[in-house]
Design a protein around this motif. Structure first.
Motif, short mmCIF file in Angstrom:
data_model
loop_
_atom_site.label_atom_id
_atom_site.label_comp_id
_atom_site.label_asym_id
_atom_site.label_seq_id
_atom_site.Cartn_x
_atom_site.Cartn_y
_atom_site.Cartn_z
N GLY A 103 0.78 -1.23 0.00
CA GLY A 103 0.00 0.00 0.00
C GLY A 103 0.81 1.27 0.00
O GLY A 103 0.24 2.36 0.12
N ILE A 104 2.13 1.18 -0.18
CA ILE A 104 3.00 2.36 -0.15
C ILE A 104 3.58 2.58 -1.55
O ILE A 104 4.13 1.67 -2.15
N GLY A 105 3.47 3.80 -2.04
CA GLY A 105 4.01 4.18 -3.34
C GLY A 105 3.73 5.65 -3.57
O GLY A 105 3.61 6.43 -2.62
N GLN A 106 3.59 6.05 -4.82
CA GLN A 106 3.29 7.44 -5.11
C GLN A 106 2.61 7.52 -6.48
O GLN A 106 3.14 7.01 -7.46
N ARG A 107 1.44 8.18 -6.52
CA ARG A 107 0.72 8.33 -7.79
C ARG A 107 1.22 9.53 -8.58
O ARG A 107 1.09 9.56 -9.80
N ASN A 108 1.77 10.53 -7.91
CA ASN A 108 2.31 11.69 -8.62
C ASN A 108 3.68 11.35 -9.21
O ASN A 108 4.44 10.56 -8.64
N THR A 109 3.99 11.96 -10.33
CA THR A 109 5.22 11.62 -11.04
C THR A 109 6.09 12.84 -11.32
O THR A 109 7.00 12.77 -12.13
N GLY A 110 5.82 13.97 -10.66
CA GLY A 110 6.58 15.18 -10.89
C GLY A 110 8.00 15.06 -10.37
O GLY A 110 8.32 14.19 -9.55
N PRO A 111 8.89 15.95 -10.84
CA PRO A 111 10.29 15.89 -10.42
C PRO A 111 10.51 16.32 -8.98
O PRO A 111 11.62 16.18 -8.46
N ASN A 112 9.47 16.86 -8.34
CA ASN A 112 9.60 17.35 -6.98
C ASN A 112 9.20 16.31 -5.94
O ASN A 112 9.20 16.60 -4.74
N ILE A 113 8.86 15.09 -6.38
CA ILE A 113 8.36 14.10 -5.44
C ILE A 113 8.86 12.72 -5.85
O ILE A 113 9.09 12.46 -7.03
N ASP A 114 9.06 11.85 -4.87
CA ASP A 114 9.59 10.51 -5.12
C ASP A 114 8.60 9.46 -4.65
O ASP A 114 7.70 9.73 -3.84
N SER A 115 8.80 8.26 -5.12
CA SER A 115 7.98 7.13 -4.71
C SER A 115 8.58 6.47 -3.47
O SER A 115 9.78 6.57 -3.22
N GLY A 116 7.74 5.76 -2.72
CA GLY A 116 8.20 5.01 -1.57
C GLY A 116 8.70 3.62 -1.92
O GLY A 116 9.03 2.83 -1.03
N VAL A 117 8.76 3.30 -3.22
CA VAL A 117 9.31 2.02 -3.69
C VAL A 117 10.51 2.31 -4.56
O VAL A 117 10.41 3.00 -5.59
#
Length: 733
Positions: A103-117
């Motif tokens: 259940g951990i990840g990130q739906r946004n893909t901008g250069p200012n944010i990272d995924s939890g995987v």
């Protein structure tokens, strides 16, 4: 007295009940040892090679044969085989790698944010999701590490990590050719060629091409969407410099050019959105004589579920290039040093249709308008790993340092509302903005993990990692230049936001209208973190009914980068790093003469400042826009089960299951409401004047909402049979 038959008969009954309760086919369990056994799986989840059954981490490890037999051709196919992982295309329907573990990840893909995987290819971290939805050709193994991996793999692994290892060049000549054909003009090909150049030099080339027509038809433009067109190539050169020094050079290239997945607009009975009502009154109805719901109903009624009406459709383009050099030096029998130096370049762009109707409404593009631009990212990483053993191998250790630098330029999107001609009062209506986001991220870390064996059964592991990072975000916002709206250079006068008075005698809309810089905002943030882990493990001694196994209890921590929100209006607001503390109890067993393998894990994860998404008002387009904020407290707990049973030498059963429970315990946010202008804002609410309407942003408690992408339950079952014939082995599955 021989007690083995009694023990095994008791085990037969116990396992039969257990297998039946799990839903596995109930077949007679073999008593006598046979030739075939489940192979020992070697993993590198702790930066060194060791047996899966002796690794105190919840890992799904798949070798080349297992991937091939399970039909895993692409990263997204891992959904079907590994517990508690979900791989989807990202927000905006583009085929970016949008990965969630537990259940951990990130739906946004901008250069200012990272995924939890975290994704790692031959020890190289893949920072951006563009091009990371990998086609798995010539892959030696895939490891899905579940749970925070903050000590050895570092930041951005609060959910887990995916570790890919390619086949390295070998000392013997070998090659393979694969061809796949199917409907929708499916034509895929894969070629692998390994050539030894001398006793110390060898090279390997792997190329994969994927091509297929789309299967969702768009009545607006007559095109088919969700097609596939990808090319991937990896060339490697290995030099055995000395008996103790090996250097591996890897060059990779990937190209993707696909039409993304459009959606079908469907009205919700009894629901009237304030945006649709507003724009119906000022733009849609005056221009077309119909409401937005009418256009949405057209899309809903078009054909079947695979027929849509979408004026923009959607497109996605990405190009990836990378070079890495891995040097491994065996200093002596007990000490080795590895250096991983890498550069990765990503160039990507996409169009997003957000309303999915024939209306020219709610577009976001990086490809259509000339003032838009691709997002280009250069990433540099350097890692050193020192692994060794001491005290007659009772102590195993790894220590290292890591450096990461990433810069994204040109990430400029153009957002459209319109055009509508005429709009309210006979005006020409078009609300368009352009935003450029450029980011620069740097980080460095040092880490160490030490394992101590007290005796043949008991051992403990302690780990620590310190991370320091800096993140900078530049945002340029652009406003439409009125005089560029008329292709004939006629009179254009702004009346209010998005409304223009034009000279009807000469006006001809120019879709390539221009923008001018309206403001520039820049900010930077810095964070540091120290992550710990500790594990106690018991290795089960081989007995009459257990061939191998272990039991472990692990505490681990994780850290996901904070940053600056991508909200398109107001100042650049900070969101905090996401941190997690995780407890995990696991058991791994090989039974029945190594023909039955049962691995299970129970975990509890406590998250602080989970990074989630909210809505804010973009006063330039008079519409909501996404932003990243923190949910102060949330928890996730679950059970994961993986089983494999080799019933006979050729017949194999597999069964996996997960059971999860997630809670948001504390999440303070704001809700957007259409304001009653006859009344003052309620306590705690802030009112925004959008010219024709007013919006109240009011506090809301979002605790007890469901966590995104966290399934309550998942199940997986497979059976396969190896059918040996005179012309080869057939494997029905």
């Amino acid at each position: 007295m021989n007690t083995v038959p009694v023990t095994r008969n008791f085990l037969r009954s116990t396992l039969a009940v257990a297998i039946a309760s799990l839903g596995l086919p109930l077949l007679p369990l073999p008593l006598a040892a046979q030739d075939a056994v489940l192979e020992e799986v070697i993993v590198t989840a702790r930066k060194r090679a060791e047996s899966l059954q002796e690794t105190p981490v919840a890992v799904t490890a798949l070798g080349a044969a297992a991937l091939r037999e399970a039909g895993v051709r692409n990263l997204a196919d891992l959904n079907h085989i590994a517990p508690n992982i979900e791989v989807q295309s990202a927000n905006g329907n583009a085929p970016l790698a949008n990965i969630y573990i537990r259940g951990i990840g990130q739906r946004n893909t901008g250069p200012n944010i990272d995924s939890g995987v975290g994704i790692y290819i031959d020890d190289v971290y893949v920072g951006r999701p563009d091009g990371a939805l990998l086609d798995l050709n010539d892959i030696a193994s895939v490891q899905v590490l579940r749970g925070p991996q903050g000590t050895l793999f570092g930041k951005n692994t609060t959910g887990g990590a995916l570790v890919f290892t390619t086949n390295r060049p070998q000392e013997e000549f070998e090659g393979s050719v694969e061809l796949r054909v199917g409907n929708y003009d499916r034509l895929d090909g894969a070629v692998v060629l390994n050539v030894p150049l001398s006793d110390s030099w060898m090279t390997r080339l792997a190329v994969t091409g994927v091509s297929r027509d789309g299967f969702i038809d768009n009545a607006y433009d007559g095109e088919s969407y969700v097609d596939e067109k990808r090319l991937n190539a990896i060339w490697q050169l290995r030099w055995l410099a000395t008996e103790n020094l090996t250097l591996d050079l890897s060059v990779n290239y990937a190209d993707t050019d696909q039409k993304a997945r459009p959606q079908k607009c469907v009205p919700v009975p009894g629901v009237v959105g304030w945006q649709a009502a507003l724009f119906d009154a000022i733009q849609v109805v005056p221009s077309t004589g119909r409401t937005y719901d009418d256009f949405c109903q057209d899309a809903a009624d078009e054909g079947d579920e695979r027929d849509v009406i979408s004026d923009l459709g959607g497109a996605y383009e990405a190009e990836n290039q990378g070079v890495s050099l891995v040097a491994e030096w065996e200093i002596n029998d007990n000490l080795s040093l590895k250096s991983v130096t890498a550069w990765r370049y990503t160039d990507a762009a996409q169009d997003d249709e957000l309303d999915h109707t024939a209306l020219p409404w709610l577009h976001r593009t990086q490809l259509v308008h000339p003032d838009s631009g691709n997002r280009e990212t250069d990433q540099y990483t350097q890692e050193f790993q020192l692994t060794g053993a001491a005290f007659d191998d009772r102590m195993q250790y790894v220590a290292g340092a890591f450096y990461f630098s990433e810069k994204t330029d040109g990430n400029r999107a153009v957002n459209f509302l319109g055009p509508f001609d005429p709009g309210i009062g006979g005006l020409f209506m078009l609300n368009a903005t352009s935003t450029l986001l450029e980011a620069e991220n740097t980080a460095w870390a040092v880490f160490s993990q030490v394992e101590w064996s007290f005796n043949d059964n008991w051992r403990t592991t302690l780990g620590i990692r310190y991370t320091d990072e800096e993140r900078e975000l530049d945002r340029e916002r652009y406003a439409l230049i009125p005089e560029t709206l008329d292709a004939n250079g006629g009179f254009v006068l702004p009346i209010f936001s998005g409304a223009w008075a034009v000279d009807r005698s000469v006006f001809e809309y120019d879709p390539n209208f221009g923008f001018m810089l309206s403001d520039f905002t820049s900010a930077d943030v810095g964070d540091d973190d120290t992550s710990f882990m500790g594990s106690i493990q018991y290795l089960i001694t081989e007995s009459d009914w257990i061939d191998a196994g272990s039991v472990y209890l692990t505490y681990s921590e994780g850290f996901l980068s904070g940053g600056l929100s991508e909200a398109p209006s107001g100042d650049l607001e900070t969101f905090e790093p996401e941190e997690v503390e995780n407890w995990e109890f696991g058991i791994k067993l090989d039974l029945l003469n190594r023909r039955l393998r049962i691995n299970a894990a129970v975990f509890y994860s406590d998250y602080t400042n989970r990074q989630l998404t909210t809505l804010v008002i973009n006063t330039r387009t008079n519409s909501p826009a996404g932003a990243t904020i923190n949910a102060a407290k949330s928890t996730i707990s679950g059970i994961e089960l993986e089983t494999t049973w080799l019933a006979t030498d050729n017949l194999e059963f597999s069964f996996n299951a997960t059971f999860n429970d997630g809670e948001i315990d504390e999440f303070d946010d704001t809700q957007l409401l259409l304001a009653d202008v006859s009344m003052p804002p309620a306590a705690g609410c802030e009112r925004t004047d959008l010219t024709l309407i007013q919006i109240d942003s009011c506090p809301i408690d979002r605790a007890n909402e469901n966590l995104p992408r966290l399934p309550d339950q998942t199940y997986y079952a497979a059976v396969q049979y190896n059918l040996n014939t005179g012309v080869g082995v057939f494997i029905p599955r």
